[in-house]
Design an enzyme around this catalytic site. Sequence first.
Site, PDB file in Angstrom:
ATOM      1  N   TRP A  39      35.966  45.942  28.157  1.00 21.43           N
ATOM      2  CA  TRP A  39      36.393  46.904  29.141  1.00 21.43           C
ATOM      3  C   TRP A  39      37.174  46.894  30.425  1.00 21.43           C
ATOM      4  CZ3 TRP A  39      34.473  46.510  34.163  1.00 21.43           C
ATOM      5  CH2 TRP A  39      33.890  46.125  34.359  1.00 21.43           C
ATOM      6  N   GLU A 117      34.406  38.083  36.023  1.00 25.58           N
ATOM      7  CA  GLU A 117      33.742  38.361  37.395  1.00 25.58           C
ATOM      8  C   GLU A 117      34.386  39.442  37.844  1.00 25.58           C
ATOM      9  OE1 GLU A 117      30.446  37.964  38.105  1.00 25.58           O
ATOM     10  OE2 GLU A 117      29.692  36.922  35.904  1.00 25.58           O
TER      11      GLU A 117
END
Length: 331
Positions: A39, A117
Amino acid sequence: MQALTQQIPEGSRKEVMAYLEPFMLNEMSEYLKPVEEMWQPADLLPDASRDTFFEEIKELQESARELTYDLVAVLIGDTITEEALPTYESWLTMVKDVDKNEQGGWMKWVRAWTAEENRHGDLLNKYLYLSGRVNMREMEISTQYLLQDGIEIGTGNDPYRNFIYTSFQELATNVSHRRVAGFAKKDGDKLLAKMCGVIASDEARHAKAYMSFISKAMEVDASEVMVAFEDMMRKKIVMPAHLLRESGEPQGEAFTHFSDAAQRLGVYTAVDYVDILKELLREWNVESVRELNEAGERARDYLVRLPDRLLRLADRMKMPEQRYRFKWIHA
């Protein structure tokens, strides 16, 4: 197993990290996803190219208005923590006794972990900007301060202490994002709930990776790993944003109020801290580890007794009641 232990001298971090290198390369795909399959923030945010963009923004803002003050404060603190990623990457690249070859297992992991991240801060920052509830300049000042001030988390450049810390911290961020998702859903903000849910899923995968690094190190250097674990828990695991501040304030001032809000809401509490410790003790099978040296045995005994001691302390903690007015949040 015994043969491996004899091949690697006790406490020899360089040899242990060389032993871990092929594992990092071979197992990386289990803990990371291909870029094209992941995503991206654009998948979850309103699309400015669509005719419905402004309508979607209006819906986003209407939902965001229903979020409680403390939840917005915690979300901002979580976002700033994610935005300080350059500090965490530079800290991980300074770990001693690892091969710094860019094609080696450790550096490939650090780059790929950073890339995954990085999406978290991007997503949450854009949501907060679009929500209309946040004084973005004040939030950006706090982010710049946190990057400038750096972190001091007690790991030094030791790989064992670094992996123990990241194992704990990734589990903690999973708890925090997952809980924020739950509260957002309860407040009627389904979009934010979905955002925090996918972030929490990433953190859970990353935690598994760092825990696996320690599990492999335990196979060949259990005493030194145990001593490192004890040392980290005696110092207490501090959050990476523990120096968080707002404009005109000393280091750590905003973090105290952010932590109080998280405790009041139940997003991250002293009991969660103990639960994470218990999970690590189970994952690394600490109570059952044998053939330790004297220091390792003392460390193991301290660690297995620690959860009960910390729970007694948590039971005596007072819930922070007074709500702080953050500069980050519009009234």
